[in-house]
Design a protein around this motif. Structure first.
Motif, short mmCIF file in Angstrom:
data_model
loop_
_atom_site.label_atom_id
_atom_site.label_comp_id
_atom_site.label_asym_id
_atom_site.label_seq_id
_atom_site.Cartn_x
_atom_site.Cartn_y
_atom_site.Cartn_z
N GLU A 129 -37.96 -32.92 -6.91
CA GLU A 129 -36.84 -33.80 -7.37
C GLU A 129 -37.11 -35.29 -6.98
OE1 GLU A 129 -32.90 -32.50 -6.70
OE2 GLU A 129 -33.02 -30.73 -7.85
N THR A 130 -37.51 -35.56 -5.95
CA THR A 130 -37.87 -37.03 -5.60
C THR A 130 -38.92 -37.41 -6.18
OG1 THR A 130 -36.77 -36.45 -3.33
CG2 THR A 130 -38.20 -38.64 -3.48
N GLU A 133 -38.53 -38.51 -10.01
CA GLU A 133 -37.92 -39.83 -10.24
C GLU A 133 -39.09 -40.93 -10.22
OE1 GLU A 133 -34.48 -40.20 -10.71
OE2 GLU A 133 -34.71 -38.23 -10.95
N ASN A 162 -32.37 -44.89 -5.91
CA ASN A 162 -32.28 -43.50 -6.03
C ASN A 162 -33.40 -42.72 -5.21
OD1 ASN A 162 -30.92 -41.06 -7.30
ND2 ASN A 162 -32.70 -41.26 -8.77
N ILE A 163 -34.44 -43.14 -5.42
CA ILE A 163 -35.53 -42.48 -4.92
C ILE A 163 -35.58 -42.45 -3.11
CG2 ILE A 163 -38.07 -42.73 -4.12
CD1 ILE A 163 -38.54 -43.52 -6.95
N ASP A 165 -32.60 -42.59 -1.70
CA ASP A 165 -31.34 -42.04 -1.60
C ASP A 165 -31.91 -40.52 -1.43
OD1 ASP A 165 -29.74 -44.05 -1.26
OD2 ASP A 165 -28.85 -43.69 -3.40
N LYS A 166 -32.68 -39.97 -2.42
CA LYS A 166 -33.18 -38.57 -2.31
C LYS A 166 -34.08 -38.50 -1.13
CE LYS A 166 -32.69 -37.63 -7.35
NZ LYS A 166 -31.89 -36.53 -7.23
N THR A 167 -35.02 -39.37 -1.00
CA THR A 167 -35.65 -39.11 0.30
C THR A 167 -34.78 -38.87 1.55
OG1 THR A 167 -37.40 -40.70 -0.77
CG2 THR A 167 -37.44 -40.44 1.76
N THR A 170 -33.75 -35.23 1.54
CA THR A 170 -34.82 -34.27 1.83
C THR A 170 -35.02 -34.47 3.11
OG1 THR A 170 -35.67 -34.89 -0.31
CG2 THR A 170 -37.10 -33.86 1.04
N THR A 205 -42.11 -36.63 0.48
CA THR A 205 -40.94 -37.54 0.23
C THR A 205 -41.21 -38.91 1.10
OG1 THR A 205 -39.78 -36.39 2.20
CG2 THR A 205 -39.08 -36.03 -0.33
N SER A 208 -43.16 -40.93 -1.18
CA SER A 208 -42.42 -41.33 -2.26
C SER A 208 -41.46 -42.46 -1.88
CB SER A 208 -41.27 -40.17 -2.79
OG SER A 208 -42.20 -39.05 -3.28
N ASP A 209 -41.24 -42.40 -0.58
CA ASP A 209 -40.16 -43.66 -0.12
C ASP A 209 -41.27 -44.89 0.06
OD1 ASP A 209 -37.99 -44.08 2.13
OD2 ASP A 209 -39.74 -44.90 2.76
#
Length: 222
Positions: A129-130, A133, A162-163, A165-167, A170, A205, A208-209
């Motif tokens: 999901e991350t 985004e 948002n990324i 936060d999702k990171t 996770t 993640t 992604s971060d």
């Protein structure tokens, strides 16, 4: 002489790399589907999704080396080339991590018992999901570099946050999963395998971060 609109399109790295984020989004979807099949003990159904992940990872690699990273692209950037290189390479690493996760779990013959099975599924799903985004972030970044007004700035900040936060979420799941692995009655070999699997998913993640933080840095640059 180039027209201003054409110049902006050529010099906008986020527009030129959007195809990269689309490939990665497709890769994340295939990864999630494969993990769902594996956790459901339907490995045969996971194989087509695994092949999709491998194919998309190769295509992302080709994009990195065959067009996006050519020298003429760097000469026209509005941001420092090293930042764009890090931004692009992080996409490639994410796809590679997904490939390694599937390779690592598919060689496992012993099924993963609950509650570890559920934890691994939640971890993989959160990581996927991350990644999904990232396309929204790329689109918002492209618009902002074309027109640096407050509305676009607000959208890209929200997408990047948002990324992050999702990171964070996770990483919380990853720590919880690792703790449960260590507390389980799994054999030492199985425990080592599961810990490596959780770490590989966590690296998805982590990159992604990094992508989100690079965009934050660009926004704050003069």
């Amino acid at each position: 002489m180039r027209l201003p609109g054409i110049t902006m399109f050529i010099e906008n790295p986020f527009i030129q790399t959007r195809v990269l984020t689309r490939h990665l989004k497709e890769c994340a979807f295939a990864f999630q589907q494969a993990m769902e099949c594996i956790i459901s003990r339907k490995k045969d159904m996971a194989l087509p999704f695994k092949e999709d992940v491998f194919r998309l990872r190769k295509e992302i690699q080709q994009l990195e080396c065959g067009g996006i990273l050519k020298s003429h692209f760097f000469r026209r950037l509005t941001i420092h080339p090293s930042l764009c290189y890090r931004y692009i390479r992080a996409h490639g690493r994410i796809a590679l991590h997904m490939e390694k996760v599937l390779e690592w779990i598919l060689v496992r013959e012993e099924p993963v018992a609950d509650p570890l099975e559920t934890e691994l599924f939640l971890l993989a799903d959160a990581a996927g999901e991350t990644v999904e985004e990232l396309e929204k972030l790329s689109i918002a970044a492209g618009y902002w570099l074309q027109k640096k007004h407050a509305k676009n700035h607000k959208k890209i900040m929200a997408a990047a946050q948002n990324i992050l936060d999702k990171t964070d979420n996770t990483q919380i799941i990853a720590r919880r999963t690792k703790r449960k692995i260590l507390e389980s009655s799994a054999s030492p070999a199985s425990m080592t395998h599961l810990m490596e699997l959780a770490s590989l998913i966590e690296r998805i993640t982590d990159d992604s971060d990094e992508i989100a933080r690079i965009v934050f840095f660009v926004l704050r640059s003069p």
